[in-house]
Design a protein around this motif. Structure first.
Motif, PDB file in Angstrom:
ATOM      1  N   TYR A 297      -4.811  71.117 -13.319  1.00 47.11           N
ATOM      2  CA  TYR A 297      -4.919  71.683 -13.387  1.00 47.11           C
ATOM      3  C   TYR A 297      -5.866  73.036 -13.855  1.00 47.11           C
ATOM      4  O   TYR A 297      -6.444  74.559 -13.868  1.00 47.11           O
ATOM      5  N   ASP A 298      -6.578  72.404 -15.209  1.00 46.24           N
ATOM      6  CA  ASP A 298      -7.680  73.228 -15.817  1.00 46.24           C
ATOM      7  C   ASP A 298      -8.807  73.746 -15.048  1.00 46.24           C
ATOM      8  O   ASP A 298      -9.537  74.511 -15.846  1.00 46.24           O
ATOM      9  N   ARG A 299      -9.216  73.058 -14.835  1.00 47.39           N
ATOM     10  CA  ARG A 299     -10.644  72.968 -13.535  1.00 47.39           C
ATOM     11  C   ARG A 299     -10.437  74.369 -12.842  1.00 47.39           C
ATOM     12  O   ARG A 299     -10.854  74.981 -12.565  1.00 47.39           O
ATOM     13  N   ARG A 300      -9.476  74.436 -12.370  1.00 50.06           N
ATOM     14  CA  ARG A 300      -9.026  75.408 -11.053  1.00 50.06           C
ATOM     15  C   ARG A 300      -8.517  77.022 -11.976  1.00 50.06           C
ATOM     16  O   ARG A 300      -9.161  78.084 -11.662  1.00 50.06           O
ATOM     17  N   ASN A 301      -8.018  76.116 -13.539  1.00 48.10           N
ATOM     18  CA  ASN A 301      -7.976  77.767 -13.825  1.00 48.10           C
ATOM     19  C   ASN A 301      -8.564  79.079 -14.585  1.00 48.10           C
ATOM     20  O   ASN A 301      -9.002  79.780 -13.971  1.00 48.10           O
ATOM     21  N   ASP A 302     -10.200  77.601 -14.829  1.00 44.51           N
ATOM     22  CA  ASP A 302     -11.184  78.419 -14.794  1.00 44.51           C
ATOM     23  C   ASP A 302     -11.824  79.028 -13.776  1.00 44.51           C
ATOM     24  O   ASP A 302     -12.647  79.139 -14.132  1.00 44.51           O
ATOM     25  N   ALA A 303     -12.474  77.704 -13.094  1.00 51.08           N
ATOM     26  CA  ALA A 303     -12.962  78.933 -12.414  1.00 51.08           C
ATOM     27  C   ALA A 303     -12.261  79.956 -11.484  1.00 51.08           C
ATOM     28  O   ALA A 303     -12.855  81.312 -10.990  1.00 51.08           O
ATOM     29  N   LEU A 304     -11.168  80.501 -11.620  1.00 54.54           N
ATOM     30  CA  LEU A 304     -10.334  81.587 -10.865  1.00 54.54           C
ATOM     31  C   LEU A 304     -10.124  82.671 -12.260  1.00 54.54           C
ATOM     32  O   LEU A 304     -10.997  83.681 -11.698  1.00 54.54           O
ATOM     33  N   ALA A 305     -10.320  82.122 -13.064  1.00 54.46           N
ATOM     34  CA  ALA A 305     -10.450  82.958 -14.153  1.00 54.46           C
ATOM     35  C   ALA A 305     -12.076  83.744 -14.835  1.00 54.46           C
ATOM     36  O   ALA A 305     -12.460  84.874 -14.577  1.00 54.46           O
ATOM     37  N   ARG A 306     -12.586  82.771 -14.194  1.00 49.99           N
ATOM     38  CA  ARG A 306     -14.390  83.178 -14.157  1.00 49.99           C
ATOM     39  C   ARG A 306     -14.895  83.766 -13.197  1.00 49.99           C
ATOM     40  O   ARG A 306     -15.544  84.817 -13.425  1.00 49.99           O
ATOM     41  N   ARG A 307     -13.583  84.367 -12.053  1.00 53.27           N
ATOM     42  CA  ARG A 307     -13.737  84.539 -10.927  1.00 53.27           C
ATOM     43  C   ARG A 307     -13.478  86.417 -11.528  1.00 53.27           C
ATOM     44  O   ARG A 307     -14.051  86.916 -10.467  1.00 53.27           O
ATOM     45  N   VAL A 308     -12.427  86.091 -11.952  1.00 56.86           N
ATOM     46  CA  VAL A 308     -11.852  87.513 -11.834  1.00 56.86           C
ATOM     47  C   VAL A 308     -12.203  88.151 -13.175  1.00 56.86           C
ATOM     48  O   VAL A 308     -12.334  89.154 -13.092  1.00 56.86           O
ATOM     49  N   TRP A 309     -11.943  87.179 -14.552  1.00 57.32           N
ATOM     50  CA  TRP A 309     -12.135  87.675 -15.787  1.00 57.32           C
ATOM     51  C   TRP A 309     -13.472  87.788 -15.878  1.00 57.32           C
ATOM     52  O   TRP A 309     -14.317  88.556 -16.738  1.00 57.32           O
ATOM     53  N   GLY A 310     -14.886  86.645 -16.131  1.00 53.11           N
ATOM     54  CA  GLY A 310     -15.581  86.734 -15.859  1.00 53.11           C
ATOM     55  C   GLY A 310     -15.849  85.495 -16.978  1.00 53.11           C
ATOM     56  O   GLY A 310     -16.653  86.093 -17.869  1.00 53.11           O
ATOM     57  N   THR A 311     -14.481  85.021 -17.094  1.00 52.04           N
ATOM     58  CA  THR A 311     -14.341  84.246 -18.632  1.00 52.04           C
ATOM     59  C   THR A 311     -14.183  82.999 -18.498  1.00 52.04           C
ATOM     60  O   THR A 311     -13.221  83.328 -17.168  1.00 52.04           O
ATOM     61  N   GLY A 312     -13.439  81.953 -18.857  1.00 56.92           N
ATOM     62  CA  GLY A 312     -12.985  81.135 -19.383  1.00 56.92           C
ATOM     63  C   GLY A 312     -11.359  82.049 -19.579  1.00 56.92           C
ATOM     64  O   GLY A 312     -10.497  82.480 -19.739  1.00 56.92           O
ATOM     65  N   TRP A 313     -10.174  80.619 -18.325  1.00 55.34           N
ATOM     66  CA  TRP A 313      -9.317  80.508 -18.505  1.00 55.34           C
ATOM     67  C   TRP A 313      -8.309  80.978 -19.962  1.00 55.34           C
ATOM     68  O   TRP A 313      -7.521  81.527 -20.826  1.00 55.34           O
ATOM     69  N   ASN A 314      -8.787  79.776 -21.031  1.00 60.74           N
ATOM     70  CA  ASN A 314      -8.500  79.954 -22.277  1.00 60.74           C
ATOM     71  C   ASN A 314      -8.660  81.124 -23.523  1.00 60.74           C
ATOM     72  O   ASN A 314      -7.750  80.726 -24.695  1.00 60.74           O
ATOM     73  N   THR A 315      -9.717  81.490 -22.891  1.00 57.42           N
ATOM     74  CA  THR A 315     -10.168  82.987 -23.609  1.00 57.42           C
ATOM     75  C   THR A 315      -8.531  83.884 -22.976  1.00 57.42           C
ATOM     76  O   THR A 315      -8.834  84.658 -24.519  1.00 57.42           O
ATOM     77  N   ARG A 316      -8.040  84.342 -22.321  1.00 53.89           N
ATOM     78  CA  ARG A 316      -6.620  84.563 -22.543  1.00 53.89           C
ATOM     79  C   ARG A 316      -5.758  84.447 -22.091  1.00 53.89           C
ATOM     80  O   ARG A 316      -4.846  84.550 -22.378  1.00 53.89           O
ATOM     81  N   VAL A 317      -5.469  83.181 -21.866  1.00 50.81           N
ATOM     82  CA  VAL A 317      -4.237  82.851 -21.460  1.00 50.81           C
ATOM     83  C   VAL A 317      -3.379  81.377 -22.277  1.00 50.81           C
ATOM     84  O   VAL A 317      -4.493  80.836 -23.062  1.00 50.81           O
ATOM     85  N   ALA A 318      -3.114  81.887 -23.884  1.00 51.56           N
ATOM     86  CA  ALA A 318      -2.806  81.071 -24.124  1.00 51.56           C
ATOM     87  C   ALA A 318      -1.185  80.387 -24.462  1.00 51.56           C
ATOM     88  O   ALA A 318      -0.397  79.959 -22.750  1.00 51.56           O
ATOM     89  N   ALA A 319      -1.723  78.551 -24.431  1.00 53.02           N
ATOM     90  CA  ALA A 319      -0.711  77.536 -24.305  1.00 53.02           C
ATOM     91  C   ALA A 319       0.098  77.621 -25.062  1.00 53.02           C
ATOM     92  O   ALA A 319       0.266  78.314 -26.177  1.00 53.02           O
ATOM     93  N   PRO A 320       1.725  77.228 -24.313  1.00 56.16           N
ATOM     94  CA  PRO A 320       2.937  76.880 -24.852  1.00 56.16           C
ATOM     95  C   PRO A 320       2.812  76.067 -26.130  1.00 56.16           C
ATOM     96  O   PRO A 320       1.791  74.751 -25.920  1.00 56.16           O
ATOM     97  N   PRO A 321       3.438  76.701 -27.155  1.00 54.69           N
ATOM     98  CA  PRO A 321       3.545  75.981 -28.003  1.00 54.69           C
ATOM     99  C   PRO A 321       4.225  74.733 -28.235  1.00 54.69           C
ATOM    100  O   PRO A 321       5.400  74.830 -27.681  1.00 54.69           O
ATOM    101  N   HIS A 322       4.041  74.358 -29.145  1.00 57.27           N
ATOM    102  CA  HIS A 322       4.268  72.735 -29.040  1.00 57.27           C
ATOM    103  C   HIS A 322       5.224  72.927 -29.908  1.00 57.27           C
ATOM    104  O   HIS A 322       5.059  72.760 -31.300  1.00 57.27           O
ATOM    105  N   ARG A 323       6.386  72.827 -29.593  1.00 55.47           N
ATOM    106  CA  ARG A 323       7.489  72.710 -30.169  1.00 55.47           C
ATOM    107  C   ARG A 323       8.806  71.454 -29.923  1.00 55.47           C
ATOM    108  O   ARG A 323       8.880  70.738 -28.910  1.00 55.47           O
ATOM    109  N   ALA A 324       9.675  71.134 -30.706  1.00 55.15           N
ATOM    110  CA  ALA A 324      10.774  69.907 -30.459  1.00 55.15           C
ATOM    111  C   ALA A 324      11.336  70.076 -29.488  1.00 55.15           C
ATOM    112  O   ALA A 324      11.836  70.600 -29.198  1.00 55.15           O
TER     113      ALA A 324
END
Length: 366
Positions: free
Chosen positions: A281-308
């Motif tokens: 999903y990263d590529r499509r997420n980035d395309a969407l984010a740049r279309r709406v926000w003008g920036t990459g997906w990961n600049t706004r959306v935090a990845a879930p933390p790695h927990r046991a």
């Protein structure tokens, strides 16, 4: 021109909490110039907190005659309203197929009454969404698989492609889109507050809300013990109407809490799973984010933390909570008795579910 905010999803992103606040504050919203119409069929005694009835007429789960009734009611309400903002909210609108006529139908209706449509969509990383969908099915006794098996089946399901779910709505609204992450790297503010700011309605909405409103949560998921009890019940054939299933899992949760269990949320994602989701999903997420926000997906959306991982089905029967699971299972079977069917689901149930899916697909085409 007046504004129409169409909140189209996604499910499991705080949507029920938002809708409950809109529902309970309907009169206050009206005094602030915001219309949250009550769209409930004549047969229903009480209004629904969201616009689910209308949404279900569009996706084929309710009769077509109700669609006309509710659309007429919406049209009359808009014609009579002097509010300058209208809000429509049903989180599964984004799950309609891209060719569905609902975006044109609803956006056109608002435009004819002088409301410029805008689209609101709340999102979260797909890995977290996959796990959340799993715990939702668990909550309603609809899941007998361990998460890893579910993950392999669901990974590429269309519901997780946000670009696909948003595109036709955005096109009808001339790409006036508000995309709000459940967790935003830029702000620790509660989701409701960030939605209000994004919509430019903070000055009207936030004075109506208390700290308890901003912290409100509904549809909380079961913890690891509760998930395992529900999963085993379903594997044994338990199910039934939604009300009964929800009563069962609410009782499971109460029993777990009374024993001091499930202090932590259910966790089944491991780093390898998260990496696989990113590959898809990263590529499509980035395309969407740049279309709406003008920036990459990961600049706004935090990845879930790695927990046991604490999923008991994955940790195996050697878990020190196995006896607690067995005890709660026994209590549930004793308390709900004959209301929960015994034995694995038969072919009739599986064929019936498949038939229902075919009927729904045919209705969507119409």
């Amino acid at each position: 021109m007046r504004r129409a905010i169409l909140h189209i999803g996604t499910p499991r992103t705080g949507t029920s909490s938002l809708q409950m606040l809109l529902h309970t504050r309907r009169d206050d919203l009206h005094r602030a110039g915001i219309l949250y119409p009550a769209l409930t069929p004549a047969w229903a005694a009480d209004p629904h907190v969201s616009h689910q009835h209308l949404g279900e007429t569009l996706d084929g789960r309710r009769p077509r005659r109700e669609r006309g009734e509710l659309l007429d009611r919406l049209d009359r309400t808009l014609a009579e309203s002097r509010d300058d903002v209208a809000v429509l909210s049903y989180e599964s609108l984004c799950l309609l197929p891209p060719w569905h006529r609902a975006p044109k139908l609803l956006c056109g209706l608002f435009e004819r009454r002088g409301f410029r449509p805008e689209i609101l969509m709340t999102v979260r990383p797909q890995a977290a969404y996959l796990q959340s969908q799993y715990t939702w099915r668990i909550q309603f006794l609809r899941e007998a698989r361990a998460f890893r098996v579910s993950f392999e089946t669901e990974l590429r399901a269309r519901r997780f492609d946000y670009w696909r779910g948003l595109r036709s709505w955005a096109r009808e609204a001339a790409w006036r889109v508000h995309l709000v992450p459940v967790q935003d790297r830029r702000s620790p503010a509660p989701l409701i507050a960030r939605i209000a700011v994004e919509l430019g309605l903070a000055d009207r909405l936030l004075p109506l809300l208390t700290p308890a409103d901003l912290a409100y949560r509904t549809n909380e998921s079961l913890g690891p013990v509760g998930v395992e009890v529900s999963r085993r019940l379903r594997a044994d054939g338990a199910g039934g109407p939604q009300g009964l299933a929800r009563a069962v899992t609410a009782r499971i949760d109460a029993l777990a809490q009374a024993r001091g269990l499930d202090a932590e949320p259910f966790r089944a994602l491991d780093p390898a799973m998260t990496a696989r989701v990113a590959e898809v999903y990263d590529r499509r997420n980035d395309a969407l984010a740049r279309r709406v926000w003008g920036t990459g997906w990961n600049t706004r959306v935090a990845a879930p933390p790695h927990r046991a991982v604490n999923e008991l089905a994955r940790l195996g029967p050697g878990s020190d909570q196995e006896s607690q699971v067995a005890e709660i299972l026994g209590t549930i079977r004793e308390e709900f008795g004959g209301r929960l069917p015994a034995g694995p689901p038969g072919l009739r149930g599986r064929f019936g579910a498949a038939a229902c899916r075919l009927v729904h697909a045919a209705r969507r085409i119409l």
